[in-house]
Design an enzyme around this catalytic site. Sequence first.
Site, PDB file in Angstrom:
ATOM      1  N   HIS A  97     -10.521   2.206  -0.182  1.00 24.33           N
ATOM      2  CA  HIS A  97      -9.117   2.610  -0.231  1.00 24.33           C
ATOM      3  C   HIS A  97      -8.327   1.763   0.770  1.00 24.33           C
ATOM      4  O   HIS A  97      -8.849   1.409   1.836  1.00 24.33           O
ATOM      5  CB  HIS A  97      -8.977   4.102   0.093  1.00 24.33           C
ATOM      6  CG  HIS A  97      -7.579   4.591  -0.133  1.00 24.33           C
ATOM      7  ND1 HIS A  97      -6.580   4.420   0.802  1.00 24.33           N
ATOM      8  CD2 HIS A  97      -7.005   5.209  -1.196  1.00 24.33           C
ATOM      9  CE1 HIS A  97      -5.455   4.931   0.308  1.00 24.33           C
ATOM     10  NE2 HIS A  97      -5.688   5.418  -0.894  1.00 24.33           N
ATOM     11  N   GLU A 165      -4.397  -0.059  -7.084  1.00 22.72           N
ATOM     12  CA  GLU A 165      -3.366   0.564  -6.255  1.00 22.72           C
ATOM     13  C   GLU A 165      -2.628  -0.499  -5.461  1.00 22.72           C
ATOM     14  O   GLU A 165      -3.113  -0.932  -4.401  1.00 22.72           O
ATOM     15  CB  GLU A 165      -3.999   1.539  -5.265  1.00 22.72           C
ATOM     16  CG  GLU A 165      -4.761   2.666  -5.900  1.00 22.72           C
ATOM     17  CD  GLU A 165      -4.885   3.831  -4.917  1.00 22.72           C
ATOM     18  OE1 GLU A 165      -4.196   4.827  -5.117  1.00 22.72           O
ATOM     19  OE2 GLU A 165      -5.632   3.702  -3.950  1.00 22.72           O
TER      20      GLU A 165
HETATM   21  P1  PGA Z   1       0.301   8.424  -2.909  1.00 23.47           P
HETATM   22  O1  PGA Z   1      -1.100   7.855  -2.413  1.00 23.47           O
HETATM   23  O2  PGA Z   1       0.077   9.051  -4.244  1.00 23.47           O
HETATM   24  O3  PGA Z   1       0.717   9.383  -1.875  1.00 23.47           O
HETATM   25  O4  PGA Z   1       1.231   7.228  -3.012  1.00 23.47           O
HETATM   26  C1  PGA Z   1      -1.921   7.205  -3.330  1.00 23.47           C
HETATM   27  C2  PGA Z   1      -3.186   6.741  -2.686  1.00 23.47           C
HETATM   28  O5  PGA Z   1      -3.266   6.606  -1.468  1.00 23.47           O
HETATM   29  O6  PGA Z   1      -4.164   6.500  -3.364  1.00 23.47           O
END
Ligand code: PGA
Length: 251
Positions: A97, A165
């Site tokens: 992540h 992401e």
């Molecule tokens: P968020 O976080 O939905 O608060 O933007 C997403 C993530 O960290 O995977």
Amino acid sequence: MKYVIANWKMAPSSEEKAQDLVREILAGAHGISSDMRIVVCPPFIWLPLVRDFLRSAPSPFALGAQNVAEKTGGAWTGEISVSMLKALGVSHILIGHSERRTLGENNEVVSEKLRIALAQGFTAILCVGETSLEGNWHEFLKEEVESAFSVVEADQVGRLIVAYEPVWAIGAKEPDTPDSALTSAIFIRKLAQARFGERAKNLPVLYGGAVLPDTVAPFALQEGIDGVLVGRASLDPQSFRAILEAMEKKR
Ligand code: PGA
């Protein structure tokens, strides 16, 4: 199969709040179809509690961890090993992540964690994404993806999920545009095909970053994006329910 991953990050702050949250999330998921996999990833400390709630939950739910040690054993203060996660009934692990990467995990560390998680039979949710849209960001993404894919054996691909992401969208108000997220998902799929061939055909590629009740719809409907990774909205049962409802419409 479509996926909704709930990443609770460093919350909730008390056992009572964690109990309330999981209870309400389960109540809100009542009637959700079984072609959706909902993976709840609480902080390590709430894993047993969430596991106990999920035991009596319907089949779409699975237990996920947010991280794992890059060592399988030994004297490593503060670390949690794959065997410990297995003993807790965890089936999925978030790997790489962006917030872990910010804390110092480079591609090498992420790859090692991925290798260990897959070798131990877990389903790995590999998180990748560029930090900004400046310069040759495709090259950055490519390096992240290829470095991770290099440790995955062909027969493990069925236990791999990739969450795209874009780091600049995480915690932001606005997500990536669905078109641009799809372009990145296709890019990732091509890299998977180059590495794994036919086996990559069913690789789930999810989108994460500012997935909120009012931003989720286009991602839920986008063909080529197999689900969403949800941060802050997974801490609010109503918002999470709205996201599940939007995902229900996905075919
Ligand atoms: P968020 O976080 O939905 O608060 O933007 C997403 C993530 O960290 O995977």
